[in-house]
Write a protein that holds these residues in place. Structure first.
Motif, PDB file in Angstrom:
ATOM      1  N   GLN A  41      -1.016 -14.084  -1.007  1.00  0.00           N
ATOM      2  CA  GLN A  41      -0.687 -12.939  -0.173  1.00  0.00           C
ATOM      3  C   GLN A  41      -0.058 -11.856  -1.045  1.00  0.00           C
ATOM      4  OE1 GLN A  41       1.829 -13.924   3.112  1.00  0.00           O
ATOM      5  NE2 GLN A  41       1.552 -11.958   4.081  1.00  0.00           N
ATOM      6  N   GLY A  42      -0.577 -10.657  -0.957  1.00  0.00           N
ATOM      7  CA  GLY A  42      -0.062  -9.543  -1.737  1.00  0.00           C
ATOM      8  C   GLY A  42      -0.886  -9.217  -2.969  1.00  0.00           C
ATOM      9  N   LEU A  43      -1.960  -9.941  -3.206  1.00  0.00           N
ATOM     10  CA  LEU A  43      -2.791  -9.678  -4.380  1.00  0.00           C
ATOM     11  C   LEU A  43      -3.341  -8.257  -4.365  1.00  0.00           C
ATOM     12  CD1 LEU A  43      -4.210 -10.545  -6.988  1.00  0.00           C
ATOM     13  CD2 LEU A  43      -6.025 -11.541  -5.577  1.00  0.00           C
ATOM     14  N   SER A  44      -3.826  -7.793  -3.228  1.00  0.00           N
ATOM     15  CA  SER A  44      -4.379  -6.430  -3.170  1.00  0.00           C
ATOM     16  C   SER A  44      -3.281  -5.386  -3.403  1.00  0.00           C
ATOM     17  CB  SER A  44      -5.103  -6.178  -1.850  1.00  0.00           C
ATOM     18  OG  SER A  44      -4.208  -6.301  -0.765  1.00  0.00           O
ATOM     19  N   ASP A  45      -2.060  -5.668  -2.952  1.00  0.00           N
ATOM     20  CA  ASP A  45      -0.944  -4.759  -3.223  1.00  0.00           C
ATOM     21  C   ASP A  45      -0.644  -4.704  -4.716  1.00  0.00           C
ATOM     22  OD1 ASP A  45      -0.602  -4.190  -0.516  1.00  0.00           O
ATOM     23  OD2 ASP A  45       0.874  -5.793  -0.251  1.00  0.00           O
ATOM     24  N   CYS A  49      -0.752  -1.428  -7.155  1.00  0.00           N
ATOM     25  CA  CYS A  49       0.376  -1.012  -8.001  1.00  0.00           C
ATOM     26  C   CYS A  49      -0.047  -0.900  -9.456  1.00  0.00           C
ATOM     27  CB  CYS A  49       1.529  -2.006  -7.867  1.00  0.00           C
ATOM     28  SG  CYS A  49       2.379  -1.935  -6.276  1.00  0.00           S
ATOM     29  N   MET A  50      -0.855  -1.835  -9.921  1.00  0.00           N
ATOM     30  CA  MET A  50      -1.311  -1.797 -11.306  1.00  0.00           C
ATOM     31  C   MET A  50      -2.223  -0.592 -11.549  1.00  0.00           C
ATOM     32  SD  MET A  50      -1.819  -5.841 -12.125  1.00  0.00           S
ATOM     33  CE  MET A  50      -1.973  -5.594 -13.899  1.00  0.00           C
ATOM     34  N   VAL A  70       2.918 -19.240 -11.837  1.00  0.00           N
ATOM     35  CA  VAL A  70       3.660 -18.246 -12.600  1.00  0.00           C
ATOM     36  C   VAL A  70       4.557 -17.443 -11.680  1.00  0.00           C
ATOM     37  CG1 VAL A  70       1.904 -18.006 -14.407  1.00  0.00           C
ATOM     38  CG2 VAL A  70       1.818 -16.513 -12.436  1.00  0.00           C
ATOM     39  N   HIS A  71       5.591 -16.868 -12.265  1.00  0.00           N
ATOM     40  CA  HIS A  71       6.470 -15.933 -11.568  1.00  0.00           C
ATOM     41  C   HIS A  71       6.207 -14.570 -12.177  1.00  0.00           C
ATOM     42  CE1 HIS A  71       9.968 -14.504  -9.401  1.00  0.00           C
ATOM     43  NE2 HIS A  71      10.300 -13.871 -10.506  1.00  0.00           N
ATOM     44  N   VAL A  72       5.762 -13.625 -11.347  1.00  0.00           N
ATOM     45  CA  VAL A  72       5.380 -12.299 -11.830  1.00  0.00           C
ATOM     46  C   VAL A  72       6.497 -11.307 -11.535  1.00  0.00           C
ATOM     47  CG1 VAL A  72       3.705 -10.414 -11.576  1.00  0.00           C
ATOM     48  CG2 VAL A  72       2.931 -12.798 -11.473  1.00  0.00           C
ATOM     49  N   THR A  73       6.852 -10.513 -12.550  1.00  0.00           N
ATOM     50  CA  THR A  73       7.857  -9.466 -12.384  1.00  0.00           C
ATOM     51  C   THR A  73       7.346  -8.173 -12.998  1.00  0.00           C
ATOM     52  OG1 THR A  73       8.985 -10.123 -14.411  1.00  0.00           O
ATOM     53  CG2 THR A  73       9.839 -11.026 -12.347  1.00  0.00           C
ATOM     54  N   ARG A  74       7.845  -7.085 -12.487  1.00  0.00           N
ATOM     55  CA  ARG A  74       7.461  -5.773 -13.004  1.00  0.00           C
ATOM     56  C   ARG A  74       8.201  -5.489 -14.294  1.00  0.00           C
ATOM     57  NH1 ARG A  74       8.575  -0.086  -9.966  1.00  0.00           N
ATOM     58  NH2 ARG A  74       7.760   1.219 -11.626  1.00  0.00           N
ATOM     59  N   LYS A  75       7.467  -4.932 -15.263  1.00  0.00           N
ATOM     60  CA  LYS A  75       8.088  -4.511 -16.519  1.00  0.00           C
ATOM     61  C   LYS A  75       8.876  -3.244 -16.253  1.00  0.00           C
ATOM     62  CE  LYS A  75       4.652  -6.049 -19.889  1.00  0.00           C
ATOM     63  NZ  LYS A  75       3.718  -5.577 -20.931  1.00  0.00           N
ATOM     64  N   LEU A  76      10.045  -3.183 -16.787  1.00  0.00           N
ATOM     65  CA  LEU A  76      10.865  -1.977 -16.661  1.00  0.00           C
ATOM     66  C   LEU A  76      10.696  -1.141 -17.916  1.00  0.00           C
ATOM     67  CD1 LEU A  76      14.046  -3.586 -15.132  1.00  0.00           C
ATOM     68  CD2 LEU A  76      12.173  -2.445 -13.947  1.00  0.00           C
ATOM     69  N   ALA A  77      10.377   0.121 -17.721  1.00  0.00           N
ATOM     70  CA  ALA A  77      10.161   1.094 -18.790  1.00  0.00           C
ATOM     71  C   ALA A  77       9.653   0.486 -20.001  1.00  0.00           C
ATOM     72  CB  ALA A  77      11.394   1.923 -19.029  1.00  0.00           C
TER      73      ALA A  77
END
Length: 77
Positions: A41-45, A49-50, A70-77
């Motif tokens: 759930q959320g793959l299309s989101d 975002c990518m 896996v645990h996915v997190t957004r890269k910051l700057a």
């Protein structure tokens, strides 16, 4: 699994596959694709975002013979 280890950090990227976008995980050392993110759930989101320029990393939190989690997190700057 393709030479990955528990706790390893991977880069998450988009790869075009015919008429759709696939979200893949790449080994940082050599850029080799070691797997893909699918059927959650959320793959299309995440894809949206990518496409807007957000970048992500994945850390292997569970490793099995044919799949891993896996645990996915957004890269910051």
């Amino acid at each position: 699994m393709r030479d990955v280890t528990f706790g390893e950090m991977l880069d998450v990227d988009l790869a075009a596959e015919q008429d759709f976008d696939a979200v893949v995980c790449k080994r940082r050392a050599d850029g080799a694709i070691v797997g893909s993110l699918a059927a959650f759930q959320g793959l299309s989101d995440l894809v949206g975002c990518m496409k807007r320029g957000h970048r992500y990393t994945a850390v292997i939190v569970k490793l099995g013979r044919t799949a891993c989690r896996v645990h996915v997190t957004r890269k910051l700057a």
